[in-house]
Design an enzyme around this catalytic site. Sequence first.
Site, PDB file in Angstrom:
ATOM      1  CE  LYS A 156      -3.444   2.067   0.931  1.00 36.16           C
ATOM      2  NZ  LYS A 156      -2.186   2.310   0.265  1.00 36.16           N
ATOM      3  CG  ASP A 186      -9.210  -3.145  -1.645  1.00 37.08           C
ATOM      4  OD1 ASP A 186      -9.071  -2.302  -0.745  1.00 37.08           O
ATOM      5  OD2 ASP A 186      -8.250  -3.621  -2.270  1.00 37.08           O
ATOM      6  CD1 TRP A 208      -3.636  -1.429  -5.190  1.00 40.43           C
ATOM      7  CD2 TRP A 208      -2.748  -3.271  -4.261  1.00 40.43           C
ATOM      8  NE1 TRP A 208      -2.363  -1.140  -4.787  1.00 40.43           N
ATOM      9  CE2 TRP A 208      -1.796  -2.236  -4.215  1.00 40.43           C
ATOM     10  CE3 TRP A 208      -2.420  -4.524  -3.750  1.00 40.43           C
ATOM     11  CZ2 TRP A 208      -0.528  -2.412  -3.658  1.00 40.43           C
ATOM     12  CZ3 TRP A 208      -1.152  -4.699  -3.189  1.00 40.43           C
ATOM     13  CH2 TRP A 208      -0.227  -3.654  -3.153  1.00 40.43           C
TER      14      TRP A 208
HETATM   15  N1  PMP Z   1      -5.912  -2.593  -2.033  1.00 40.92           N
HETATM   16  C1  PMP Z   1      -5.624  -1.326  -2.319  1.00 40.92           C
HETATM   17  C2  PMP Z   1      -6.657  -0.499  -3.043  1.00 40.92           C
HETATM   18  C3  PMP Z   1      -4.400  -0.777  -1.935  1.00 40.92           C
HETATM   19  O1  PMP Z   1      -4.116   0.493  -2.213  1.00 40.92           O
HETATM   20  C4  PMP Z   1      -3.462  -1.578  -1.247  1.00 40.92           C
HETATM   21  C5  PMP Z   1      -2.136  -1.043  -0.767  1.00 40.92           C
HETATM   22  N2  PMP Z   1      -1.648   0.058  -1.375  1.00 40.92           N
HETATM   23  C6  PMP Z   1      -3.795  -2.900  -0.997  1.00 40.92           C
HETATM   24  C7  PMP Z   1      -5.025  -3.381  -1.383  1.00 40.92           C
HETATM   25  C8  PMP Z   1      -2.845  -3.812  -0.270  1.00 40.92           C
HETATM   26  O2  PMP Z   1      -2.865  -3.459   1.054  1.00 40.92           O
HETATM   27  P1  PMP Z   1      -1.909  -4.161   2.114  1.00 40.92           P
HETATM   28  O3  PMP Z   1      -0.542  -3.677   1.802  1.00 40.92           O
HETATM   29  O4  PMP Z   1      -2.456  -3.669   3.424  1.00 40.92           O
HETATM   30  O5  PMP Z   1      -2.033  -5.630   1.952  1.00 40.92           O
END
Ligand code: PMP
Length: 393
Positions: free
Chosen positions: A227, A203, A119
């Site tokens: 989460k 993030d 991510w």
């Molecule tokens: N950052 C992290 C650390 C994640 O775990 C995730 C989703 N698993 C995301 C970003 C992306 O999130 P979203 O699906 O809400 O765009």
Amino acid sequence: MTTASFPSSAAAATGSGSTRCYNFGAGPSTLPEEVLRQIQADIWDFKGSGIGILELSHRGKEYDAVVAEVDRDVRAVGNIPADYDVLFMTGGATSQNYIVPANLLPPGATADHLVTGHWAQGSFDDAKQYVSCHNPGATIHAAYHGGGDKFAHLPGEAEISYSKNPTYVHMTSNNTLYGTQWLDAQGRTRLPKIPAGAFLVSDGCSDFFWDELDVSRFGLIYGGAQKNMGTAGTTFVIARKDLVARANRNIPRMLQYGLFAREESRPNTPPVFAIYTVGLMVKWVRSQGGLKAVGQRNRQKAGMIYSSLDRHAAFYKPHAAKADRSMMNITFRCAAGPAMDDAFVAEAKLAGLDVLKGHRMTGGMRASTYNAMPVEGCKALADFIDDFAKRKG
Ligand code: PMP
């Protein structure tokens, strides 16, 4: 809300007839039974209004009260200083990859990224793409890239090379896919040292609200709520008010932090249900003793699972370096190979322990142990890990 434990989840493990399992999914993920029961009631009739929460107007007085309560409770339980805005946006954490630079990166400036996982890589790539189109003089600099060891560890100071004068440093506090988390030796959140004058953007998608946190050390924290904070559909943004006040307004309205701050996160129709669910989750965290108690329990839960893995060190291979092991996402594989991983996942499912298959990019197994996963679920998984290794090893 009651503070009962988890009879329906526990029933899966004891075979007492419930259809619910222990859901170790990485998000959307398990919710506390008390929260689900409250949602069941509110879907039919929200607070005696005669209207269900899924049908409620975002301009009515019932939702006014939800907005005020969520804001108050997130601030109180999360110990969020008064000089921060609490915003609820849409588009997921992924959209913040370009919303952050769109708002906060001045023309020609530099943002440094710590690329510590999948991510984080996405944040880096999207930010680069955004600036190449809309802020061509700006630079997105990888101050660290952990691809060399498959993102198995997080950098120490010596491994990070910041640019000269970054506006902000972007980090990912918990790397959901690879199972690493920025922690100190006591298992508390650690933050990288950043250059003077820069602010930290995190993030916090997969670990915000996992433990107490000194929010004042961040410029901005964001994440999808699915989460530790509730369910999918809204993105929380906790941002220093001075940054929001001077954020770029020369971007589409729906990207503007300032607009969301002024309009109580409802410049358009907001995801009412998702924001209401954040409110329930935060109240639930408070009912569990607050973030300090929840953090201690999270360390205990993850510790049980890692201990079982370490007891069978020849059989299981945890992915993350020991010092950087996540308390939220526990990633491991069987030394014998993917066929044994498949057997593990299949047999665990029969034992009421589900959604353990690792992300498609990493393979192996991943157990997500967010706030709502009960201790009993982690104990059941730890026992299963022991038992499986004894039988197959
Ligand atoms: N950052 C992290 C650390 C994640 O775990 C995730 C989703 N698993 C995301 C970003 C992306 O999130 P979203 O699906 O809400 O765009």
